[in-house]
Motif scaffolding. Structure first.
Motif, mmCIF file in Angstrom:
data_model
loop_
_atom_site.group_PDB
_atom_site.id
_atom_site.type_symbol
_atom_site.label_atom_id
_atom_site.label_comp_id
_atom_site.label_asym_id
_atom_site.label_seq_id
_atom_site.Cartn_x
_atom_site.Cartn_y
_atom_site.Cartn_z
ATOM 1 N N ARG A 25 76.727 63.018 -22.121
ATOM 2 C CA ARG A 25 76.510 61.573 -22.003
ATOM 3 C C ARG A 25 76.111 61.198 -20.582
ATOM 4 N NH1 ARG A 25 81.828 60.039 -24.931
ATOM 5 N NH2 ARG A 25 81.300 60.885 -26.942
ATOM 6 N N LEU A 43 72.514 62.168 -20.169
ATOM 7 C CA LEU A 43 71.629 61.232 -20.859
ATOM 8 C C LEU A 43 71.536 59.907 -20.110
ATOM 9 C CD1 LEU A 43 72.675 61.907 -24.551
ATOM 10 C CD2 LEU A 43 70.401 62.300 -23.577
ATOM 11 N N ILE A 66 64.050 62.206 -23.600
ATOM 12 C CA ILE A 66 65.352 62.578 -23.040
ATOM 13 C C ILE A 66 66.178 63.460 -23.971
ATOM 14 C CG2 ILE A 66 65.509 60.543 -21.544
ATOM 15 C CD1 ILE A 66 67.384 59.305 -23.678
ATOM 16 N N SER A 67 65.597 63.935 -25.059
ATOM 17 C CA SER A 67 66.354 64.679 -26.067
ATOM 18 C C SER A 67 66.647 66.121 -25.703
ATOM 19 C CB SER A 67 65.615 64.636 -27.412
ATOM 20 O OG SER A 67 65.621 63.324 -27.907
ATOM 21 N N VAL A 83 68.533 68.107 -23.863
ATOM 22 C CA VAL A 83 69.719 68.257 -23.005
ATOM 23 C C VAL A 83 70.630 69.384 -23.499
ATOM 24 C CG1 VAL A 83 69.733 65.894 -22.110
ATOM 25 C CG2 VAL A 83 70.895 66.401 -24.262
ATOM 26 N N VAL A 142 72.522 64.248 -29.781
ATOM 27 C CA VAL A 142 71.947 63.312 -28.804
ATOM 28 C C VAL A 142 72.105 61.885 -29.319
ATOM 29 C CG1 VAL A 142 69.792 62.509 -27.734
ATOM 30 C CG2 VAL A 142 70.336 64.944 -27.745
ATOM 31 N N LEU A 157 74.140 58.855 -27.486
ATOM 32 C CA LEU A 157 73.466 57.604 -27.133
ATOM 33 C C LEU A 157 74.172 56.425 -27.793
ATOM 34 C CD1 LEU A 157 69.752 58.762 -27.335
ATOM 35 C CD2 LEU A 157 70.983 58.071 -25.259
#
Length: 119
Positions: free
Chosen positions: A46, A49, A66-67, A69, A76, A80
């Motif tokens: 988190r 992100l 931004i996916s 990670v 994800v 979010l």
């Protein structure tokens, strides 16, 4: 109240949330409101992100940007959602993509809480 449900913090709630920790002790309500924000950031995915959105050009990021990670797309989305529930992010659907933006008032509130007293 150990079993009390803590409601998500809205950006409008977070802005005036709390004084700097060095100014005075937080009230129980202020501590609960701040804890919701910091708890959401207590997970490394988190936090990453949140950082990706906050540092993205223009202050917002498409979920497609931004996916990557190191976790699955459903994970994800889950993270979010938790950041949104904590009042740290807002989102807007544009076509098939969702764009996320960090609430500036929340960043200011978190910074204020952690600010030190003038020396």
């Amino acid at each position: 109240m150990p079993n009390a449900k803590v409601l998500p913090v809205r950006a409008t709630d977070a802005a005036p949330c709390c004084p700097p920790l060095t100014e005075r002790p937080l009230t129980a309500e202020e501590a609960e409101r701040a804890a919701v924000m910091f708890k959401a950031l207590g997970d490394p995915v988190r936090l990453r992100l949140f950082s990706l959105v906050a540092s993205h050009e223009g202050g917002e990021a498409c979920v497609c940007d931004i996916s990557d990670v190191g976790v699955s797309q459903p994970t994800v989305s889950h993270h979010l959602k938790k950041l949104k529930e904590a009042g740290l992010l807002t989102s807007e659907r544009r076509g098939t993509w969702v764009y996320y933006r960090v609430e500036p008032s929340v960043l200011a509130a978190m910074g204020r809480i952690l600010a030190s007293a003038p020396v």
